[in-house]
Design a protein around this motif. Structure first.
Motif, PDB file in Angstrom:
ATOM      1  N   LYS A   2       0.823  -1.193   0.000  1.00 12.31           N
ATOM      2  CA  LYS A   2       0.000   0.000   0.000  1.00 12.31           C
ATOM      3  C   LYS A   2       0.866   1.255   0.000  1.00 12.31           C
ATOM      4  CE  LYS A   2      -3.666   1.997   2.590  1.00 12.31           C
ATOM      5  NZ  LYS A   2      -3.906   2.427   3.881  1.00 12.31           N
ATOM      6  N   ASN A   3       0.438   2.276  -0.719  1.00 12.18           N
ATOM      7  CA  ASN A   3       1.113   3.562  -0.774  1.00 12.18           C
ATOM      8  C   ASN A   3       2.550   3.466  -1.260  1.00 12.18           C
ATOM      9  OD1 ASN A   3      -1.168   4.813   0.159  1.00 12.18           O
ATOM     10  ND2 ASN A   3      -0.529   4.774   2.294  1.00 12.18           N
ATOM     11  N   ALA A   4       2.843   2.505  -2.107  1.00  7.74           N
ATOM     12  CA  ALA A   4       4.200   2.373  -2.627  1.00  7.74           C
ATOM     13  C   ALA A   4       4.471   3.496  -3.612  1.00  7.74           C
ATOM     14  CB  ALA A   4       4.375   1.020  -3.303  1.00  7.74           C
ATOM     15  N   GLN A   5       5.713   3.954  -3.629  1.00  4.63           N
ATOM     16  CA  GLN A   5       6.114   5.005  -4.543  1.00  4.63           C
ATOM     17  C   GLN A   5       6.997   4.404  -5.620  1.00  4.63           C
ATOM     18  OE1 GLN A   5       8.086   7.937  -2.192  1.00  4.63           O
ATOM     19  NE2 GLN A   5       6.266   8.451  -1.015  1.00  4.63           N
ATOM     20  N   ARG A  92      -0.671 -15.049  13.181  1.00  2.77           N
ATOM     21  CA  ARG A  92      -1.133 -14.932  11.796  1.00  2.77           C
ATOM     22  C   ARG A  92      -1.541 -13.487  11.479  1.00  2.77           C
ATOM     23  NH1 ARG A  92      -3.407 -19.269  11.745  1.00  2.77           N
ATOM     24  NH2 ARG A  92      -5.351 -18.740  12.798  1.00  2.77           N
ATOM     25  N   ILE A  93      -2.300 -12.869  12.381  1.00  2.00           N
ATOM     26  CA  ILE A  93      -2.729 -11.481  12.187  1.00  2.00           C
ATOM     27  C   ILE A  93      -1.515 -10.552  12.194  1.00  2.00           C
ATOM     28  CG2 ILE A  93      -4.024  -9.577  13.231  1.00  2.00           C
ATOM     29  CD1 ILE A  93      -6.024 -11.772  14.246  1.00  2.00           C
ATOM     30  N   ALA A  94      -0.580 -10.797  13.101  1.00  2.00           N
ATOM     31  CA  ALA A  94       0.629  -9.969  13.162  1.00  2.00           C
ATOM     32  C   ALA A  94       1.417 -10.067  11.864  1.00  2.00           C
ATOM     33  CB  ALA A  94       1.495 -10.388  14.348  1.00  2.00           C
ATOM     34  N   HIS A  95       1.517 -11.270  11.315  1.00  2.00           N
ATOM     35  CA  HIS A  95       2.246 -11.447  10.049  1.00  2.00           C
ATOM     36  C   HIS A  95       1.587 -10.644   8.928  1.00  2.00           C
ATOM     37  CE1 HIS A  95       4.777 -13.312   7.055  1.00  2.00           C
ATOM     38  NE2 HIS A  95       3.695 -13.653   6.376  1.00  2.00           N
ATOM     39  N   GLU A  96       0.266 -10.712   8.849  1.00  2.00           N
ATOM     40  CA  GLU A  96      -0.460  -9.931   7.835  1.00  2.00           C
ATOM     41  C   GLU A  96      -0.192  -8.438   8.010  1.00  2.00           C
ATOM     42  OE1 GLU A  96      -4.639 -10.843   8.054  1.00  2.00           O
ATOM     43  OE2 GLU A  96      -4.260 -13.004   7.995  1.00  2.00           O
ATOM     44  N   ALA A  97      -0.255  -7.965   9.259  1.00  2.00           N
ATOM     45  CA  ALA A  97      -0.042  -6.541   9.535  1.00  2.00           C
ATOM     46  C   ALA A  97       1.402  -6.135   9.250  1.00  2.00           C
ATOM     47  CB  ALA A  97      -0.407  -6.232  10.985  1.00  2.00           C
ATOM     48  N   GLU A  98       2.356  -7.009   9.561  1.00  2.00           N
ATOM     49  CA  GLU A  98       3.764  -6.693   9.298  1.00  2.00           C
ATOM     50  C   GLU A  98       4.019  -6.555   7.805  1.00  2.00           C
ATOM     51  OE1 GLU A  98       5.961  -9.699  11.450  1.00  2.00           O
ATOM     52  OE2 GLU A  98       5.249  -8.917  13.370  1.00  2.00           O
ATOM     53  N   LEU A  99       3.385  -7.387   7.000  1.00  2.00           N
ATOM     54  CA  LEU A  99       3.515  -7.258   5.546  1.00  2.00           C
ATOM     55  C   LEU A  99       2.866  -5.966   5.057  1.00  2.00           C
ATOM     56  CD1 LEU A  99       2.809 -10.924   4.379  1.00  2.00           C
ATOM     57  CD2 LEU A  99       5.011  -9.724   4.415  1.00  2.00           C
ATOM     58  N   TYR A 101       2.176  -3.100   6.880  1.00  2.00           N
ATOM     59  CA  TYR A 101       2.667  -1.849   7.459  1.00  2.00           C
ATOM     60  C   TYR A 101       4.188  -1.775   7.637  1.00  2.00           C
ATOM     61  CZ  TYR A 101      -2.249  -1.068   8.364  1.00  2.00           C
ATOM     62  OH  TYR A 101      -3.608  -0.900   8.224  1.00  2.00           O
ATOM     63  N   GLY A 102       4.897  -2.855   7.412  1.00  2.00           N
ATOM     64  CA  GLY A 102       6.351  -2.818   7.521  1.00  2.00           C
ATOM     65  C   GLY A 102       6.860  -2.581   8.931  1.00  2.00           C
ATOM     66  N   ARG A 103       6.090  -3.016   9.927  1.00  2.00           N
ATOM     67  CA  ARG A 103       6.474  -2.851  11.322  1.00  2.00           C
ATOM     68  C   ARG A 103       6.156  -4.139  12.075  1.00  2.00           C
ATOM     69  NH1 ARG A 103       4.304   1.775   9.315  1.00  2.00           N
ATOM     70  NH2 ARG A 103       5.035   3.784  10.060  1.00  2.00           N
ATOM     71  N   LYS A 104       6.876  -4.385  13.149  1.00  2.00           N
ATOM     72  CA  LYS A 104       6.570  -5.510  14.020  1.00  2.00           C
ATOM     73  C   LYS A 104       5.285  -5.215  14.780  1.00  2.00           C
ATOM     74  CE  LYS A 104       9.885  -8.341  13.242  1.00  2.00           C
ATOM     75  NZ  LYS A 104       9.536  -9.612  12.620  1.00  2.00           N
ATOM     76  N   VAL A 105       4.576  -6.266  15.174  1.00  2.00           N
ATOM     77  CA  VAL A 105       3.333  -6.117  15.934  1.00  2.00           C
ATOM     78  C   VAL A 105       3.528  -6.764  17.299  1.00  2.00           C
ATOM     79  CG1 VAL A 105       0.880  -6.720  16.066  1.00  2.00           C
ATOM     80  CG2 VAL A 105       1.895  -6.086  13.868  1.00  2.00           C
ATOM     81  N   ALA A 106       3.171  -6.025  18.337  1.00  2.00           N
ATOM     82  CA  ALA A 106       3.199  -6.531  19.703  1.00  2.00           C
ATOM     83  C   ALA A 106       1.772  -6.528  20.237  1.00  2.00           C
ATOM     84  CB  ALA A 106       4.093  -5.657  20.579  1.00  2.00           C
ATOM     85  N   TRP A 107       1.530  -7.401  21.188  1.00  2.00           N
ATOM     86  CA  TRP A 107       0.189  -7.560  21.737  1.00  2.00           C
ATOM     87  C   TRP A 107       0.200  -7.319  23.236  1.00  2.00           C
ATOM     88  CZ3 TRP A 107      -3.721  -8.507  18.345  1.00  2.00           C
ATOM     89  CH2 TRP A 107      -3.357  -8.976  17.072  1.00  2.00           C
ATOM     90  N   GLY A 108      -0.925  -6.876  23.742  1.00  2.00           N
ATOM     91  CA  GLY A 108      -1.081  -6.714  25.169  1.00  2.00           C
ATOM     92  C   GLY A 108      -2.553  -6.732  25.536  1.00  2.00           C
TER      93      GLY A 108
END
Length: 188
Positions: A2-5, A92-99, A101-108
């Motif tokens: 998304k939003n690639a230049q 699985r959700i974190a992997h999708e989000a990392e692809l 948004y290009g950021r690691k996902v942490a949960w709490g």
């Protein structure tokens, strides 16, 4: 992505400066997680905090039903149960989000007034300090307030953040307005 230049279509300036030049926009992350998370995980919508390296998703767990207030052991048990029973889905959700948004996902989670973060980043930050600033850190270490200069710096940043939260919020809002104006301006 998304939003690639296109290559060579570099824009300079905010958001994030040169350190974040190739990181995808994550302004819609809260909406994406709201649509992606199972409805029964939390009592309401999760809070989603985004910075340059990480997205932290925190949700309120359903209360433990044991009279007026849950014991500390019951809260610990509910948090542990959620962490284990949702691990595969969260990964699985974190992997999708990392692809996306290009950021690691942490949960709490939060429960009964307690906040518990699962695996999350501690990002090293390099800084150059002159002697007066190093003396401040060394005083905190020598006094036993911190174990190291690194811990002393973390303590100082937390203290500054706590006492200037209103100002930092206003500054972030002003930067967001600048980003909007820049995006609406002429494209070169």
């Amino acid at each position: 992505m998304k939003n690639a230049q296109a290559p060579g279509d570099r824009r300079f300036g905010r958001p994030g400066g040169w350190q974040q030049a190739d990181v995808p926009d994550a302004s819609d992350a809260a909406d994406w997680f709201a649509g992606r998370l199972p409805d029964d995980w939390f009592t309401g919508p999760a809070t989603v905090e985004v910075d340059r390296e990480e997205i932290v998703v925190v949700g309120e767990l359903h209360p433990v039903e044991s009279g007026d207030s849950a014991s500390e052991a019951a809260v610990d048990g509910r948090i542990a149960r959620f962490r284990e029973s949702t691990r595969a889905d969260r990964m699985r959700i974190a992997h999708e989000a990392e692809l996306r948004y290009g950021r690691k996902v942490a949960w709490g989670v939060t429960l009964d007034g307690r906040r518990s973060l699962f695996t999350h980043l501690a990002v090293p930050v390099m800084t150059r300090l002159r002697q007066p600033e190093r003396k401040v850190l060394d005083t905190l270490v020598d006094a036993g307030v911190a174990r190291s200069r690194s811990d002393a710096l973390m303590w100082t940043v937390r203290l500054a953040g706590k006492h200037s939260e209103q100002w930092l919020t206003e500054l972030r809002e002003a930067m967001a307005k600048v980003d909007e104006l820049r995006a609406d301006g002429p494209q070169i």
